[in-house]
Scaffold this motif. Structure first.
Motif, PDB file in Angstrom:
ATOM      1  N   ASP A   1     -81.218  70.046 -38.675  1.00 30.43           N
ATOM      2  CA  ASP A   1     -80.762  70.476 -40.003  1.00 30.43           C
ATOM      3  C   ASP A   1     -81.911  70.675 -40.979  1.00 30.43           C
ATOM      4  N   THR A   2     -82.956  69.852 -40.854  1.00 29.43           N
ATOM      5  CA  THR A   2     -84.125  69.974 -41.739  1.00 29.43           C
ATOM      6  C   THR A   2     -85.365  70.079 -40.867  1.00 29.43           C
ATOM      7  N   PRO A   3     -85.599  71.253 -40.322  1.00 27.14           N
ATOM      8  CA  PRO A   3     -86.709  71.400 -39.363  1.00 27.14           C
ATOM      9  C   PRO A   3     -88.066  71.278 -40.052  1.00 27.14           C
ATOM     10  N   PHE A   4     -89.069  70.977 -39.240  1.00 28.20           N
ATOM     11  CA  PHE A   4     -90.443  70.979 -39.730  1.00 28.20           C
ATOM     12  C   PHE A   4     -90.948  72.417 -39.789  1.00 28.20           C
ATOM     13  N   PRO A   5     -91.809  72.733 -40.750  1.00 24.98           N
ATOM     14  CA  PRO A   5     -92.389  74.080 -40.794  1.00 24.98           C
ATOM     15  C   PRO A   5     -93.129  74.398 -39.501  1.00 24.98           C
ATOM     16  N   ALA A   6     -93.296  75.674 -39.242  1.00 27.13           N
ATOM     17  CA  ALA A   6     -94.022  76.103 -38.045  1.00 27.13           C
ATOM     18  C   ALA A   6     -95.447  75.573 -38.064  1.00 27.13           C
ATOM     19  N   TYR A   7     -95.940  75.256 -36.906  1.00 30.30           N
ATOM     20  CA  TYR A   7     -97.316  74.770 -36.782  1.00 30.30           C
ATOM     21  C   TYR A   7     -98.263  75.952 -36.890  1.00 30.30           C
ATOM     22  N   THR A   8     -99.220  75.874 -37.806  1.00 33.86           N
ATOM     23  CA  THR A   8    -100.142  76.983 -38.047  1.00 33.86           C
ATOM     24  C   THR A   8    -101.586  76.652 -37.697  1.00 33.86           C
ATOM     25  N   GLY A   9    -101.798  75.520 -37.080  1.00 36.73           N
ATOM     26  CA  GLY A   9    -103.151  75.162 -36.687  1.00 36.73           C
ATOM     27  C   GLY A   9    -103.572  73.841 -37.280  1.00 36.73           C
ATOM     28  N   PRO A  10    -104.762  73.375 -36.910  1.00 34.30           N
ATOM     29  CA  PRO A  10    -105.246  72.075 -37.395  1.00 34.30           C
ATOM     30  C   PRO A  10    -105.304  72.044 -38.919  1.00 34.30           C
ATOM     31  N   LYS A  11    -104.915  70.906 -39.460  1.00 35.04           N
ATOM     32  CA  LYS A  11    -104.963  70.727 -40.905  1.00 35.04           C
ATOM     33  C   LYS A  11    -106.357  70.305 -41.324  1.00 35.04           C
ATOM     34  N   LEU A  12    -106.900  71.000 -42.326  1.00 37.59           N
ATOM     35  CA  LEU A  12    -108.231  70.678 -42.801  1.00 37.59           C
ATOM     36  C   LEU A  12    -108.182  69.480 -43.745  1.00 37.59           C
ATOM     37  N   SER A  13    -109.235  68.677 -43.701  1.00 40.76           N
ATOM     38  CA  SER A  13    -109.346  67.592 -44.664  1.00 40.76           C
ATOM     39  C   SER A  13    -109.586  68.181 -46.054  1.00 40.76           C
ATOM     40  N   LYS A  14    -109.422  67.376 -47.085  1.00 40.38           N
ATOM     41  CA  LYS A  14    -109.629  67.851 -48.447  1.00 40.38           C
ATOM     42  C   LYS A  14    -111.046  68.364 -48.644  1.00 40.38           C
ATOM     43  N   THR A  15    -112.012  67.666 -48.046  1.00 40.79           N
ATOM     44  CA  THR A  15    -113.414  68.082 -48.181  1.00 40.79           C
ATOM     45  C   THR A  15    -113.651  69.432 -47.509  1.00 40.79           C
ATOM     46  N   ALA A  16    -113.133  69.576 -46.281  1.00 41.63           N
ATOM     47  CA  ALA A  16    -113.302  70.836 -45.551  1.00 41.63           C
ATOM     48  C   ALA A  16    -112.568  71.974 -46.249  1.00 41.63           C
ATOM     49  N   LEU A  17    -111.393  71.665 -46.826  1.00 41.34           N
ATOM     50  CA  LEU A  17    -110.622  72.686 -47.522  1.00 41.34           C
ATOM     51  C   LEU A  17    -111.359  73.172 -48.765  1.00 41.34           C
ATOM     52  N   ARG A  18    -111.946  72.248 -49.536  1.00 39.01           N
ATOM     53  CA  ARG A  18    -112.705  72.654 -50.725  1.00 39.01           C
ATOM     54  C   ARG A  18    -113.915  73.507 -50.342  1.00 39.01           C
ATOM     55  N   LYS A  19    -114.560  73.142 -49.243  1.00 39.76           N
ATOM     56  CA  LYS A  19    -115.713  73.915 -48.784  1.00 39.76           C
ATOM     57  C   LYS A  19    -115.304  75.329 -48.408  1.00 39.76           C
TER      58      LYS A  19
ATOM     59  N   PRO B   1     -91.577  80.251 -35.399  1.00 46.58           N
ATOM     60  CA  PRO B   1     -90.345  79.584 -35.828  1.00 46.58           C
ATOM     61  C   PRO B   1     -90.621  78.157 -36.292  1.00 46.58           C
ATOM     62  N   SER B   2     -89.734  77.670 -37.130  1.00 51.85           N
ATOM     63  CA  SER B   2     -89.828  76.276 -37.557  1.00 51.85           C
ATOM     64  C   SER B   2     -89.506  75.365 -36.373  1.00 51.85           C
ATOM     65  N   ARG B   3     -89.883  74.114 -36.514  1.00 52.37           N
ATOM     66  CA  ARG B   3     -89.728  73.161 -35.412  1.00 52.37           C
ATOM     67  C   ARG B   3     -88.477  72.306 -35.632  1.00 52.37           C
ATOM     68  N   ARG B   4     -87.466  72.518 -34.790  1.00 55.50           N
ATOM     69  CA  ARG B   4     -86.206  71.792 -34.934  1.00 55.50           C
ATOM     70  C   ARG B   4     -85.809  71.087 -33.634  1.00 55.50           C
ATOM     71  N   LYS B   5     -86.769  70.929 -32.744  1.00 53.96           N
ATOM     72  CA  LYS B   5     -86.524  70.308 -31.441  1.00 53.96           C
ATOM     73  C   LYS B   5     -87.526  69.176 -31.217  1.00 53.96           C
ATOM     74  N   ILE B   6     -87.041  68.011 -30.771  1.00 59.18           N
ATOM     75  CA  ILE B   6     -87.907  66.865 -30.495  1.00 59.18           C
ATOM     76  C   ILE B   6     -88.460  66.987 -29.070  1.00 59.18           C
ATOM     77  N   ASP B   7     -89.766  66.821 -28.935  1.00 51.15           N
ATOM     78  CA  ASP B   7     -90.411  66.954 -27.629  1.00 51.15           C
ATOM     79  C   ASP B   7     -90.646  65.609 -26.955  1.00 51.15           C
ATOM     80  N   HIS B   8     -90.904  64.571 -27.744  1.00 52.19           N
ATOM     81  CA  HIS B   8     -91.220  63.251 -27.187  1.00 52.19           C
ATOM     82  C   HIS B   8     -90.560  62.145 -28.008  1.00 52.19           C
TER      83      HIS B   8
END
Length: 468
Positions: free
Chosen positions: A321-339, A361-368
């Motif tokens: 009902d409330t899926p997670f957003p689609a995975y778009t790649g590794p999340k950058l740290s705040k420092t890396a994002l500012r850079k 697609p958004s993630r609405r299925k549990i894998d583990h």
């Protein structure tokens, strides 16, 4: 120089057989009070041979293969010291023998050519020199020396031990030794046999140091804060935490049924997984939420504080009902994002027709699922019966999630352990396990008690079964 005549050796072998004596560095037998310890009673003076060597020539002695084996060679003891009788004069190179006759002819010649003779030096060892193990051997009664506790598990600044009954009269002495010998430790606790029956954390008593249980513990590049006296944490499970996290791939969804303060959930989220994390213990839940925030994974982790069985029954619908957003790649740290933002602003690439983004697609299925409550996790497996009776949910699960269930067994042989665990799992599921089933021994908990993790794919007939 000492007045002596070096012994005549008939061969190289005979010189090697004329080995140097072993210095007696054991601490003196202790006869003082057990608590507090009289630390001044631990002193020992050992006469050793020292070569007088100009400071500029000490490296010649230290680096030579001929003399290296005769150096003092004791932990925490520097082989070169100042001469107490002439602090500004020659240095003293400490040797691990008490008399020049114990040196080989080659080493004598090298020392004579680079030094100014020999002298005796009194090497003084005290309480700070000896290890906890060595001191316990001097303190405890002879019948308790073998098997004496010499190690502990560290969680932040807290050291926790499990003392057998025969060592309880010496618990404060043991605690003080651990405190003195480990500068990062401020609190030493002994775990008691009593376990909180609802939330499964150990009761404990402070045997040394300050009664401060709020710890900050680092693991898997994550920072965890929690009250060690109110939640379950076992530093010996670090390898198992990491093993499970490695099995979950970036972009997948993990449901952590007994999440504790987040040792599986938070590293998995940092890896790029979406996580549904639950724990019934209010204290664990409080610190889980704090750790999610402190590790900057609030977008990836949703937290719950409810019974594990209810969590299992509801989590499929919640993610749907409330899926997670689609995975778009590794999340950058705040420092890396500012850079990156600064670099983008500086370069300002002109792109008239930017490439279209591929739809994900958004993630609405549990894998583990991970179920790390080894004492009773298998008992919760019946909650999976009928979780996918809804047609819309079934359509999402073309493949069933993998369940990683931790448990104890009294079977010590691998094959018998597999039979025991499989039987109990299938009994609660009311179905046979099909396909690949992995049995991973995690650790030996106690004599006659092993911890395992069994990993299997949830049988479709279980998930679609309406039987309660």
């Amino acid at each position: 120089m000492f007045g002596f005549r070096p012994p005549r050796f008939h061969s190289r072998m005979s010189r090697e057989l004329y080995s140097r004596s072993h210095l007696d560095t054991a601490p003196p037998r202790y006869n003082g009070p057990f608590y507090p310890l009289d630390k001044s009673a631990f002193q020992k003076s050992i006469p050793v041979l020292a070569a007088r060597v100009p400071a500029s020539q000490t490296s010649s002695i230290l680096r030579s293969e001929v003399t290296r084996k005769y150096l003092i060679g004791l932990p925490k003891i520097r082989p070169v010291v100042s001469d107490p009788s002439a602090p500004d004069g020659d240095k003293l190179v400490l040797l691990g023998v008490s008399d020049p006759v114990e040196l080989s002819l080659e080493s004598l010649k090298l020392i004579e050519s680079n030094g100014n003779g020999f002298t005796h030096y009194n090497l003084v060892l005290d309480y700070d020199y000896w290890t906890t193990s060595e001191l316990l051997q001097a303190i405890l009664p002879e019948e308790l020396r073998e098997g004496a506790p010499v190690g502990f598990a560290a969680t932040g600044h807290v050291a926790h031990v499990n003392l057998n009954d025969e060592y309880l009269p010496y618990k404060r002495t043991i605690g003080q030794l651990f405190l003195d010998k480990n500068k990062s430790i401020r609190t030493v606790v002994n775990k008691l046999d009593n376990i909180d029956t609802q939330f499964r954390f150990f009761q404990m008593e402070v045997i040394a140091g300050e009664p401060d249980f709020i710890v900050e513990h680092h693991e898997s590049d994550c920072r965890f804060t929690f009250d060690f006296s109110r939640v379950y944490w076992n530093s010996r499970l670090h390898t198992e935490h990491d093993r499970i996290v490695q099995l979950v791939q970036p972009g997948e969804v993990l449901a952590d049924v007994f999440a504790g303060v987040g040792p599986f959930a938070i590293p998995a989220a940092k890896k790029g997984c979406a996580v549904m994390a639950n724990d019934l213990n209010p204290a664990s839940y409080t610190y889980l939420c704090q750790n999610v925030k402190d590790n900057e994974v609030s977008d990836e982790v949703r937290t719950f504080c409810e019974d594990g069985r209810n969590f299992i029954r509801n989590v499929f619908r919640r993610v749907y009902d409330t899926p997670f957003p689609a995975y778009t790649g590794p999340k950058l740290s705040k420092t890396a994002l500012r850079k990156l933002q600064k670099q983008t602003a500086r370069d300002k690439p002109a792109i008239e027709n930017p490439p279209s983004q591929e739809f994900k697609p958004s993630r609405r299925k549990i894998d583990h699922f991970v179920m790390n409550l080894p004492d009773s996790a298998i008992l919760f497996l019946d909650a999976f019966r009928g979780v996918l009776t809804d047609k819309a949910l079934r359509e999402v699960y073309s493949t069933m999630p993998i369940i990683h269930c931790h448990c104890f067994t009294r079977e010590l042989e691998l094959e018998q352990a597999k039979i025991d665990i499989r039987q109990r799992v299938e009994e609660k599921l009311e179905a046979s396990l099909q396909g690949d089933v992995e049995f991973k021994k995690v650790r030996s908990v106690a004599p006659g008690k092993e911890m395992y993790c069994v990993s299997f794919r949830l049988p479709p007939e279980v998930a679609c079964n309406t039987k309660e």
